[in-house]
Write a protein that holds these residues in place. Structure first.
Motif, short mmCIF file in Angstrom:
data_model
loop_
_atom_site.label_atom_id
_atom_site.label_comp_id
_atom_site.label_asym_id
_atom_site.label_seq_id
_atom_site.Cartn_x
_atom_site.Cartn_y
_atom_site.Cartn_z
N ARG A 99 3.65 10.17 -7.17
CA ARG A 99 4.65 10.56 -8.16
C ARG A 99 4.00 10.83 -9.52
O ARG A 99 4.39 11.75 -10.24
N GLU A 100 3.03 10.02 -9.87
CA GLU A 100 2.31 10.23 -11.13
C GLU A 100 1.53 11.55 -11.08
O GLU A 100 1.56 12.32 -12.05
N GLN A 101 0.89 11.81 -9.97
CA GLN A 101 0.17 13.08 -9.81
C GLN A 101 1.14 14.25 -9.91
O GLN A 101 0.84 15.28 -10.52
N LYS A 102 2.31 14.08 -9.32
CA LYS A 102 3.33 15.14 -9.36
C LYS A 102 3.82 15.37 -10.79
O LYS A 102 3.96 16.52 -11.22
N ARG A 103 4.07 14.29 -11.52
CA ARG A 103 4.49 14.43 -12.93
C ARG A 103 3.44 15.18 -13.75
O ARG A 103 3.77 16.06 -14.55
N ASP A 104 2.17 14.83 -13.55
CA ASP A 104 1.09 15.48 -14.28
C ASP A 104 1.02 16.98 -13.95
O ASP A 104 0.89 17.81 -14.86
N SER B 209 0.83 -1.21 0.00
CA SER B 209 0.00 0.00 0.00
C SER B 209 0.86 1.26 0.00
O SER B 209 0.58 2.21 -0.73
N ARG B 210 1.91 1.27 0.81
CA ARG B 210 2.81 2.42 0.87
C ARG B 210 3.46 2.67 -0.49
O ARG B 210 3.48 3.79 -0.99
N GLN B 211 3.96 1.59 -1.11
CA GLN B 211 4.61 1.73 -2.40
C GLN B 211 3.61 2.16 -3.48
O GLN B 211 3.94 2.95 -4.37
N ALA B 212 2.39 1.65 -3.41
CA ALA B 212 1.35 2.05 -4.37
C ALA B 212 1.02 3.54 -4.22
O ALA B 212 0.88 4.25 -5.22
N LEU B 213 0.93 4.00 -2.97
CA LEU B 213 0.66 5.41 -2.74
C LEU B 213 1.80 6.29 -3.27
O LEU B 213 1.55 7.33 -3.88
N GLU C 198 0.31 28.97 -10.37
CA GLU C 198 0.56 29.17 -8.93
C GLU C 198 -0.12 28.07 -8.12
O GLU C 198 0.45 27.54 -7.16
N ASN C 199 -1.35 27.74 -8.49
CA ASN C 199 -2.07 26.65 -7.80
C ASN C 199 -1.36 25.31 -8.01
O ASN C 199 -1.32 24.48 -7.09
N LEU C 200 -0.82 25.11 -9.19
CA LEU C 200 -0.07 23.87 -9.45
C LEU C 200 1.18 23.81 -8.58
O LEU C 200 1.54 22.75 -8.08
N ASN C 201 1.84 24.95 -8.37
CA ASN C 201 2.99 24.99 -7.47
C ASN C 201 2.60 24.56 -6.06
O ASN C 201 3.31 23.79 -5.41
#
Length: 106
Positions: free
Chosen positions: A34-39, A25-29, A81-84
């Motif tokens: 990380r995917e959300q961050k890349r996007d 679960s930790r690794q999946a999160l 700015e919101n993305l930051n």
């Protein structure tokens, strides 16, 4: 997929990978964040590239000097700015999850 099916599948995956369910679960999160961050980072960079700006400050300067058209540049600046802020939030979550693994290893 029902919660019980999901739990059973997660349990099978954890077993097959020789991980605890908590570690899976930790690794999946971490992967999800990380995917959300890349996007978010890609959207942020797309906005800057659209105006030939190197940073948010550069974009704001271009808007105030009239180098780029105010509309929709101001709206895009607000989005960037919101993305930051979102990137900082995601980094915080990632730091907590990664330090949890370090704490367990110690």
């Amino acid at each position: 997929m029902s919660i019980s099916s999901l739990t059973a599948t997660a349990s099978q995956i954890a077993s097959a990978l020789e991980l605890s369910e908590d570690e899976l679960s930790r690794q999946a999160l971490i992967s999800f964040l990380r995917e959300q961050k890349r996007d978010a980072l890609q959207l942020h960079l797309d906005i800057l590239a659209r105006y030939g700006a190197q940073s948010l400050e550069d974009l704001e300067t271009k808007i105030t000097r009239g180098t780029v058209v105010e509309h929709p540049a101001w709206e895009d600046l607000i989005v960037a700015e919101n993305l930051n802020a979102r990137l900082e939030e995601l980094d915080g979550y990632l730091d907590r999850l990664q330090s949890a693994a370090t704490d367990r290893a110690a």
